[in-house]
Motif scaffolding. Structure first.
Motif, mmCIF file in Angstrom:
data_model
loop_
_atom_site.group_PDB
_atom_site.id
_atom_site.type_symbol
_atom_site.label_atom_id
_atom_site.label_comp_id
_atom_site.label_asym_id
_atom_site.label_seq_id
_atom_site.Cartn_x
_atom_site.Cartn_y
_atom_site.Cartn_z
ATOM 1 N N GLY A 70 -10.824 32.568 23.233
ATOM 2 C CA GLY A 70 -10.823 32.884 21.812
ATOM 3 C C GLY A 70 -12.217 32.749 21.220
ATOM 4 N N THR A 71 -12.317 32.968 19.923
ATOM 5 C CA THR A 71 -13.645 33.002 19.302
ATOM 6 C C THR A 71 -14.174 31.614 18.937
ATOM 7 O OG1 THR A 71 -12.467 33.495 17.256
ATOM 8 C CG2 THR A 71 -13.537 35.350 18.363
ATOM 9 N N ASN A 72 -13.336 30.576 19.044
ATOM 10 C CA ASN A 72 -13.784 29.240 18.643
ATOM 11 C C ASN A 72 -14.559 28.490 19.723
ATOM 12 O OD1 ASN A 72 -12.644 29.487 16.122
ATOM 13 N ND2 ASN A 72 -10.640 28.727 16.836
ATOM 14 N N HIS A 73 -14.474 28.964 20.957
ATOM 15 C CA HIS A 73 -15.121 28.258 22.067
ATOM 16 C C HIS A 73 -16.017 29.224 22.842
ATOM 17 C CE1 HIS A 73 -12.345 25.034 21.241
ATOM 18 N NE2 HIS A 73 -11.349 25.889 21.333
ATOM 19 N N ARG A 74 -17.295 28.938 22.823
ATOM 20 C CA ARG A 74 -18.235 29.786 23.539
ATOM 21 C C ARG A 74 -18.193 29.457 25.023
ATOM 22 N NH1 ARG A 74 -23.946 28.678 21.599
ATOM 23 N NH2 ARG A 74 -24.607 28.286 23.739
ATOM 24 N N MET A 75 -18.417 30.449 25.881
ATOM 25 C CA MET A 75 -18.552 30.183 27.312
ATOM 26 C C MET A 75 -19.927 30.643 27.777
ATOM 27 S SD MET A 75 -15.962 31.100 30.437
ATOM 28 C CE MET A 75 -16.688 32.457 31.300
ATOM 29 N N ASP A 76 -20.719 29.691 28.279
ATOM 30 C CA ASP A 76 -22.028 30.011 28.844
ATOM 31 C C ASP A 76 -21.927 29.993 30.368
ATOM 32 O OD1 ASP A 76 -22.829 29.906 26.250
ATOM 33 O OD2 ASP A 76 -24.141 28.157 26.472
ATOM 34 N N LEU A 77 -22.938 30.562 31.008
ATOM 35 C CA LEU A 77 -22.982 30.550 32.473
ATOM 36 C C LEU A 77 -24.220 29.799 32.918
ATOM 37 C CD1 LEU A 77 -22.263 34.361 33.055
ATOM 38 C CD2 LEU A 77 -20.596 32.508 32.851
ATOM 39 N N SER A 78 -24.139 29.189 34.101
ATOM 40 C CA SER A 78 -25.352 28.575 34.644
ATOM 41 C C SER A 78 -25.450 28.799 36.142
ATOM 42 C CB SER A 78 -25.401 27.074 34.331
ATOM 43 O OG SER A 78 -24.535 26.367 35.180
ATOM 44 N N CYS A 79 -26.694 28.770 36.632
ATOM 45 C CA CYS A 79 -27.015 28.797 38.068
ATOM 46 C C CYS A 79 -26.560 30.082 38.752
ATOM 47 C CB CYS A 79 -26.413 27.593 38.780
ATOM 48 S SG CYS A 79 -26.694 26.021 37.995
ATOM 49 N N LEU A 80 -26.965 31.238 38.211
ATOM 50 C CA LEU A 80 -26.621 32.498 38.871
ATOM 51 C C LEU A 80 -27.585 32.744 40.024
ATOM 52 C CD1 LEU A 80 -25.071 32.763 36.228
ATOM 53 C CD2 LEU A 80 -25.812 35.146 36.106
ATOM 54 N N ASN A 81 -27.064 32.971 41.207
ATOM 55 C CA ASN A 81 -27.970 33.312 42.292
ATOM 56 C C ASN A 81 -28.347 34.784 42.185
ATOM 57 O OD1 ASN A 81 -26.664 35.122 43.972
ATOM 58 N ND2 ASN A 81 -25.904 33.556 45.367
ATOM 59 N N GLU A 82 -29.261 35.219 43.036
ATOM 60 C CA GLU A 82 -29.892 36.541 42.891
ATOM 61 C C GLU A 82 -28.876 37.689 42.802
ATOM 62 O OE1 GLU A 82 -32.746 37.234 45.971
ATOM 63 O OE2 GLU A 82 -33.020 39.311 45.344
ATOM 64 N N ASN A 83 -27.909 37.703 43.717
ATOM 65 C CA ASN A 83 -26.960 38.822 43.752
ATOM 66 C C ASN A 83 -25.996 38.804 42.578
ATOM 67 O OD1 ASN A 83 -27.902 40.082 46.053
ATOM 68 N ND2 ASN A 83 -26.760 38.670 47.377
ATOM 69 N N VAL A 84 -25.637 37.601 42.148
ATOM 70 C CA VAL A 84 -24.745 37.473 40.992
ATOM 71 C C VAL A 84 -25.497 37.911 39.734
ATOM 72 C CG1 VAL A 84 -23.401 35.851 39.598
ATOM 73 C CG2 VAL A 84 -23.435 35.623 42.100
ATOM 74 N N ILE B 104 -20.227 45.384 21.989
ATOM 75 C CA ILE B 104 -19.077 45.460 21.092
ATOM 76 C C ILE B 104 -18.492 44.067 20.887
ATOM 77 C CG2 ILE B 104 -18.448 47.852 21.635
ATOM 78 C CD1 ILE B 104 -16.505 46.816 23.681
ATOM 79 N N ALA B 105 -17.506 43.966 20.002
ATOM 80 C CA ALA B 105 -16.893 42.670 19.710
ATOM 81 C C ALA B 105 -16.301 42.062 20.976
ATOM 82 C CB ALA B 105 -15.806 42.852 18.656
ATOM 83 N N MET B 106 -16.375 40.708 21.064
ATOM 84 C CA MET B 106 -15.922 40.014 22.269
ATOM 85 C C MET B 106 -14.508 40.412 22.666
ATOM 86 S SD MET B 106 -15.752 35.959 23.063
ATOM 87 C CE MET B 106 -14.105 35.681 22.482
ATOM 88 N N ALA B 107 -13.619 40.489 21.674
ATOM 89 C CA ALA B 107 -12.212 40.768 21.983
ATOM 90 C C ALA B 107 -12.028 42.138 22.629
ATOM 91 C CB ALA B 107 -11.376 40.669 20.708
ATOM 92 N N ASP B 108 -12.996 43.035 22.417
ATOM 93 C CA ASP B 108 -12.877 44.394 22.944
ATOM 94 C C ASP B 108 -13.672 44.604 24.231
ATOM 95 O OD1 ASP B 108 -11.332 45.096 20.726
ATOM 96 O OD2 ASP B 108 -13.123 45.512 19.528
ATOM 97 N N LEU B 109 -14.340 43.559 24.708
ATOM 98 C CA LEU B 109 -15.185 43.730 25.898
ATOM 99 C C LEU B 109 -14.369 44.251 27.083
ATOM 100 C CD1 LEU B 109 -17.431 40.532 25.924
ATOM 101 C CD2 LEU B 109 -18.218 42.910 25.754
ATOM 102 N N PRO B 110 -14.913 45.200 27.826
ATOM 103 C CA PRO B 110 -14.191 45.739 28.980
ATOM 104 C C PRO B 110 -14.117 44.720 30.121
ATOM 105 C CG PRO B 110 -16.418 46.628 28.896
ATOM 106 C CD PRO B 110 -16.246 45.799 27.660
ATOM 107 N N GLU B 111 -12.980 44.704 30.808
ATOM 108 C CA GLU B 111 -12.824 43.812 31.969
ATOM 109 C C GLU B 111 -12.855 44.610 33.264
ATOM 110 O OE1 GLU B 111 -9.392 41.299 31.319
ATOM 111 O OE2 GLU B 111 -9.936 41.085 29.214
ATOM 112 N N GLY B 112 -13.082 45.902 33.162
ATOM 113 C CA GLY B 112 -13.159 46.742 34.356
ATOM 114 C C GLY B 112 -13.963 47.984 34.061
ATOM 115 N N GLY B 113 -13.984 48.881 35.032
ATOM 116 C CA GLY B 113 -14.692 50.145 34.846
ATOM 117 C C GLY B 113 -16.150 50.106 35.238
ATOM 118 N N PHE B 114 -16.579 48.970 35.826
ATOM 119 C CA PHE B 114 -17.985 48.841 36.201
ATOM 120 C C PHE B 114 -18.277 49.294 37.628
ATOM 121 C CE2 PHE B 114 -17.456 45.638 32.866
ATOM 122 C CZ PHE B 114 -18.473 46.023 32.019
ATOM 123 N N GLY B 115 -17.216 49.420 38.416
ATOM 124 C CA GLY B 115 -17.409 49.628 39.860
ATOM 125 C C GLY B 115 -18.298 50.802 40.206
ATOM 126 N N TRP B 116 -17.892 51.991 39.772
ATOM 127 C CA TRP B 116 -18.673 53.158 40.174
ATOM 128 C C TRP B 116 -20.001 53.266 39.437
ATOM 129 C CZ3 TRP B 116 -19.685 57.001 43.535
ATOM 130 C CH2 TRP B 116 -18.928 56.966 44.706
#
Lengths: 109, 143
Positions: A70-84, B104-116
């Motif tokens: 939901g919009t109340n909790h942000r999610m950050d990422l850490s430690c992405l390796n090269e391919n990720v 776009i807004a977070m709620a509308d972010l795509p969860e697929g369609g990136f493959g090709w």
């Protein structure tokens, strides 16, 4: 899908104890993230240090995990390796998430 | 005579678990010292998308799906061939691979369609043809 989490103040650090987030585990990842973040009170940091491969289904599962917070909790990422990191950059998802070099860096911001 | 190593050939059934196993096998083959100077990460990303696309679309609902993958190391690139006995590509054409918009807004972010879109960004000389009930996709990935 092996995930573990630790609380640091009001930040929940979820660590992926797997080397791959791909189409074969995308749904499990999303479900496990829901369980791990069920009682979250603040920000979530997803630690991807051990992950050395992600495909578009895995990427979609990470996006889904963020959206289900939901919009109340942000999610950050850490430690992405090269391919990720490459997959995040090419899909421009690096503009959606805040990405930190280390968990420590993620916690201090 | 050429010094290039013989092509890598992997056969798999049409499931996401088999795709994972095939990519792990590929990576272990490419961890040999003779490949030490070669970028294998890009190849793995491309193959992950191509193979999972075959499983999700061409082989959807099939129990007898077969995929054959060949990676041949050329001068500066991998020559990749992927064959499968699934349904043909829609209109016998490759997917356009237009990347979904993420501004776009977070709620509308795509969860697929990136493959090709990833395949189109990372591979070149991409060709497809259909023959005798088999799809053949050929492409090159720089290394």
């Amino acid at each position: 899908m092996d995930l573990s989490s630790a609380v640091e103040g009001d930040i929940l650090v979820v660590t992926v104890n797997e080397t791959r987030i791909d189409a074969s585990v995308a749904i499990q990842f999303k479900d496990r993230m829901r369980e791990e973040t069920d009682a979250v009170t603040g920000r979530v940091v997803l630690n991807l240090e051990q992950v050395d491969f992600i495909d578009s289904s895995g990427l979609g599962a990470i996006v889904a995990a963020m959206k289900q917070l939901g919009t109340n909790h942000r999610m950050d990422l850490s430690c992405l390796n090269e391919n990720v990191d490459k997959v995040f950059r090419l899909t421009r998802m690096d503009t959606v998430f805040r990405i930190h070099g280390t968990v420590g860096e993620a916690l201090s911001q | 005579m050429t010094n290039s190593p013989s092509p890598i050939h992997i056969e798999l059934e049409g499931t996401p678990q088999e795709v994972r196993a095939a990519l792990i096998r590929l990576r272990s083959k490419l961890s040999l010292p003779r490949f030490a100077h070669i970028d294998v990460g890009t190849l793995e990303i491309v193959l992950g998308e191509v193979l999972n696309n075959v499983v999700e679309h061409a082989l959807a609902g099939r129990k007898d799906g077969r995929i054959a993958l060949t990676c041949d190391l050329g001068e500066n690139c991998w020559n990749v061939l992927v064959r499968d006995n699934g349904a043909p590509m829609p209109d016998n054409n490759l997917p356009s691979g237009i990347a979904p918009d993420v501004s776009i807004a977070m709620a509308d972010l795509p969860e697929g369609g990136f493959g090709w879109s990833l395949v189109r960004m990372l591979a070149h000389d991409i060709h497809y043809h259909r023959n005798n009930g088999w799809n053949t996709l050929s492409l090159r990935v720089d290394c």
